[in-house]
Design a protein around this motif. Structure first.
Motif, PDB file in Angstrom:
ATOM      1  N   ALA A 111       0.629  -1.143   0.007  1.00  0.00           N
ATOM      2  CA  ALA A 111       0.143  -0.050   0.032  1.00  0.00           C
ATOM      3  C   ALA A 111       0.797   1.412   0.034  1.00  0.00           C
ATOM      4  O   ALA A 111       0.518   2.477  -0.532  1.00  0.00           O
ATOM      5  CB  ALA A 111      -1.010  -0.084   1.150  1.00  0.00           C
ATOM      6  N   ALA A 112       2.018   1.185   0.701  1.00  0.00           N
ATOM      7  CA  ALA A 112       2.945   2.310   0.656  1.00  0.00           C
ATOM      8  C   ALA A 112       3.165   2.973  -0.834  1.00  0.00           C
ATOM      9  O   ALA A 112       3.477   4.263  -0.994  1.00  0.00           O
ATOM     10  CB  ALA A 112       4.336   2.103   1.334  1.00  0.00           C
ATOM     11  N   GLY A 113       3.233   2.286  -1.707  1.00  0.00           N
ATOM     12  CA  GLY A 113       3.290   2.618  -3.279  1.00  0.00           C
ATOM     13  C   GLY A 113       2.140   3.786  -3.657  1.00  0.00           C
ATOM     14  O   GLY A 113       2.640   4.569  -4.123  1.00  0.00           O
ATOM     15  N   SER A 114       1.058   3.526  -2.913  1.00  0.00           N
ATOM     16  CA  SER A 114       0.057   4.416  -3.320  1.00  0.00           C
ATOM     17  C   SER A 114       0.093   5.763  -2.514  1.00  0.00           C
ATOM     18  O   SER A 114      -0.363   6.561  -3.018  1.00  0.00           O
ATOM     19  CB  SER A 114      -1.257   3.874  -2.888  1.00  0.00           C
ATOM     20  N   VAL A 142      -3.798   3.959   2.799  1.00  0.00           N
ATOM     21  CA  VAL A 142      -2.656   4.715   2.593  1.00  0.00           C
ATOM     22  C   VAL A 142      -2.717   5.613   1.546  1.00  0.00           C
ATOM     23  O   VAL A 142      -2.158   6.900   1.358  1.00  0.00           O
ATOM     24  CB  VAL A 142      -1.671   3.450   2.457  1.00  0.00           C
ATOM     25  N   LEU A 143      -3.318   5.413   0.306  1.00  0.00           N
ATOM     26  CA  LEU A 143      -3.686   6.328  -0.865  1.00  0.00           C
ATOM     27  C   LEU A 143      -4.470   7.545  -0.377  1.00  0.00           C
ATOM     28  O   LEU A 143      -3.808   8.892  -0.455  1.00  0.00           O
ATOM     29  CB  LEU A 143      -4.584   5.853  -1.805  1.00  0.00           C
ATOM     30  N   THR A 144      -5.055   7.432   0.476  1.00  0.00           N
ATOM     31  CA  THR A 144      -5.932   8.486   1.329  1.00  0.00           C
ATOM     32  C   THR A 144      -4.919   9.583   2.061  1.00  0.00           C
ATOM     33  O   THR A 144      -5.174  10.812   2.037  1.00  0.00           O
ATOM     34  CB  THR A 144      -7.042   8.053   2.321  1.00  0.00           C
ATOM     35  N   VAL A 145      -4.187   8.735   2.564  1.00  0.00           N
ATOM     36  CA  VAL A 145      -3.163   9.569   3.473  1.00  0.00           C
ATOM     37  C   VAL A 145      -2.263  10.346   2.521  1.00  0.00           C
ATOM     38  O   VAL A 145      -1.993  11.702   2.746  1.00  0.00           O
ATOM     39  CB  VAL A 145      -2.204   8.663   4.368  1.00  0.00           C
ATOM     40  N   GLY A 146      -1.807   9.908   1.428  1.00  0.00           N
ATOM     41  CA  GLY A 146      -1.006  10.579   0.518  1.00  0.00           C
ATOM     42  C   GLY A 146      -1.913  11.740  -0.150  1.00  0.00           C
ATOM     43  O   GLY A 146      -1.380  12.770  -0.467  1.00  0.00           O
ATOM     44  N   ILE A 147      -3.090  11.342  -0.560  1.00  0.00           N
ATOM     45  CA  ILE A 147      -4.008  12.539  -1.082  1.00  0.00           C
ATOM     46  C   ILE A 147      -4.129  13.748  -0.180  1.00  0.00           C
ATOM     47  O   ILE A 147      -4.118  14.693  -0.485  1.00  0.00           O
ATOM     48  CB  ILE A 147      -5.245  12.013  -1.525  1.00  0.00           C
ATOM     49  N   LEU A 148      -4.443  13.324   1.055  1.00  0.00           N
ATOM     50  CA  LEU A 148      -4.856  14.122   2.170  1.00  0.00           C
ATOM     51  C   LEU A 148      -3.386  14.972   2.278  1.00  0.00           C
ATOM     52  O   LEU A 148      -3.638  16.077   2.325  1.00  0.00           O
ATOM     53  CB  LEU A 148      -5.122  13.607   3.573  1.00  0.00           C
ATOM     54  N   LEU A 149      -2.110  14.456   2.721  1.00  0.00           N
ATOM     55  CA  LEU A 149      -1.161  15.194   2.918  1.00  0.00           C
ATOM     56  C   LEU A 149      -0.886  16.005   1.892  1.00  0.00           C
ATOM     57  O   LEU A 149      -0.357  17.244   2.068  1.00  0.00           O
ATOM     58  CB  LEU A 149      -0.022  14.315   3.256  1.00  0.00           C
ATOM     59  N   SER A 150      -0.676  15.545   0.563  1.00  0.00           N
ATOM     60  CA  SER A 150      -0.461  16.333  -0.504  1.00  0.00           C
ATOM     61  C   SER A 150      -1.307  17.392  -0.892  1.00  0.00           C
ATOM     62  O   SER A 150      -0.811  18.568  -1.291  1.00  0.00           O
ATOM     63  CB  SER A 150       0.036  15.667  -1.910  1.00  0.00           C
TER      64      SER A 150
END
Length: 448
Positions: free
Chosen positions: A19-22, A158-166
């Motif tokens: 999931a980290a890749g996302s 994990v994708l949501t974390v990436g979207i949220l942080l960015s």
């Protein structure tokens, strides 16, 4: 853990590694979708119609390149038993991401649009090199109907974390209410470094999943255009991918409209981060709920509910400022809740289709899928840019202040609300033509 039917229950460690890749993919999907149109029109003084084309035309290459990358991914899988080389090549994506916002100081207007278009093509190709084999992974594993949803649920969290942080950091790093070229470049360099680290961790996670649950490699079938034609002849895949095109277009349209809605409709540019948070943060809470609903009623029924909720929330946003800020933020949160389901469920239905068709062309199927996602990512901002152009929206350079006409304000509001609702209803109609879910659920129940 292996069941009696030979299917594997995946352990959490490899799941999180995969999931980290996302996390890195979330940066590429979010930041250009959120800021690139605004960067063009309000920092580089590119006219809205040209800015829309700048984001749309590079996607024409994706329609060809993504299925080709999928074919090469299948060849790698058949010859080597893995897709690692393409994944590692895709890890060059952060270079293109930084270049996208590193527009030379003397370029504005059409010249700046040309620079962005070229870097966008390069970035999309590198994105495909990573995302296509990444999404083929569930079809390469000995896992069942519900385990594929579980795998995608970890990815979605994990994708949501990436979207949220960015989504939260990018507008702040560019300069907040007064973004500058230097601010955009600073943002791209910092987020690009994080993207690279996440993508490399994702490659390691995929290796661990393969060691734990790799399915026997199928002999690769004929590739190229015959493989592409075969995937499009698959009725289940055709309707699923058509519905996802409409969903992707809609969500990217809303994302592209957020900075405009915050600045011109709500009168507070800093609300961009609030709206992004309201759109993305619910996924951290509701993804397990979507997983539970899918287990109870099936993936397709759950997805249809999410699509209808998205359309309802978008209609509230079309009302604009008179509805009141709390109501509007709540409506965005409804969109975010639905968005979580629309990220989890179609991505877990895709490997169902691939397994039903035979996994030999998993890369080709995912190549078409990511091309569809990329096309939706371009059509959404383009559709919003057309709304702005039709309303007479006036582009500006960084630091300039312009007064938009009432027609432009109406275009900003209706493009953010009415148009997404209409396109999402089209997605509902297409999704109802997909019938594999009932069969896949029945087979899963019989196997257990």
């Amino acid at each position: 853990m292996t069941g009696l039917d030979g299917e594997v229950t995946l352990r959490r460690g490899p799941l999180f590694g995969f999931a980290a890749g996302s996390l890195g993919m979330g940066v590429w999907v979010t930041v250009p979708g959120l800021l690139l149109l605004y960067f063009l029109t309000d920092v580089l003084a590119v006219a809205p119609w040209l800015a829309g084309l700048t984001l749309l035309l590079p996607k024409i290459a994706d329609v060809v390149l993504h299925p080709w990358v999928g074919h090469r991914s299948d060849v790698e899988q058949a010859r080597r038993g893995h897709r690692r080389r393409l994944l590692l090549a895709g890890c060059l994506l952060p270079l293109a991401f930084a270049g996208l916002f590193a527009v030379p100081g003397g370029l504005t207007g059409a010249a700046a649009a040309g620079w962005v278009a070229l870097l966008f093509i390069a970035g999309n190709l590198l994105f495909a090199a990573y995302q296509v084999p990444y999404l083929a992974t569930p079809a390469d594993l000995r896992i069942g109907y519900h385990e594929r949803t579980r795998l995608m649920a970890f990815r979605m969290m994990v994708l949501t974390v990436g979207i949220l942080l960015s989504g939260l950091l990018a507008p702040l790093l560019t300069g907040g209410d007064t973004p500058t070229r230097g601010g955009y470049l600073r943002m791209a360099l910092l987020l690009g470094a994080g993207t690279l680290a996440a993508m490399l961790v994702g490659v390691g996670g995929i290796d661990r999943l393969r060691r734990a649950a790799a399915a026997p490699a199928a002999a690769h079938a004929t590739g190229g255009w015959p493989a592409l034609a075969a995937s499009l002849r698959d009725r289940q895949f055709r309707w699923l991918v058509a519905a996802y095109l409409a969903m992707s277009t809609t969500t990217h349209l809303v994302l592209a409209g957020v900075p405009y809605y915050a600045r011109y409709e709500l009168g507070r540019p800093k609300l961009t981060t609030v709206l992004v948070a309201a759109f993305v943060a619910p996924a951290l809470l509701v993804t397990p709920a979507w997983l539970a609903v899918a287990r109870r009623v099936g993936k397709q029924r759950a997805l249809l509910a999410g699509q209808l909720a998205f359309a309802a929330g978008a209609l509230v946003l079309a009302v604009g400022r008179p509805a009141g800020l709390p109501v509007l933020i709540t409506a965005v949160a409804v969109l975010g809740t639905a968005f979580a389901g629309m990220q989890l469920l179609p991505f877990s239905m895709l490997p169902d289709v691939i397994r039903a068709a035979g996994a030999a062309r998993a890369g080709t199927y995912t190549g078409v899928w990511t091309a569809t996602e990329a096309t939706g990512g371009a059509l959404g901002p383009y559709a919003y840019a057309l709304c702005l152009a039709a309303g007479g929206f006036v582009a500006s350079a960084a630091g300039e202040t312009v007064t938009q006409s009432p027609a432009a304000h109406a275009a900003i509001r209706y493009g953010f609300g009415l148009l997404p609702a209409a396109v999402m209803l089209v997605a509902v109609l297409m999704q109802r033509r997909y019938t594999l879910d009932r069969v896949a659920r029945a087979e899963s129940a019989a196997a257990h």
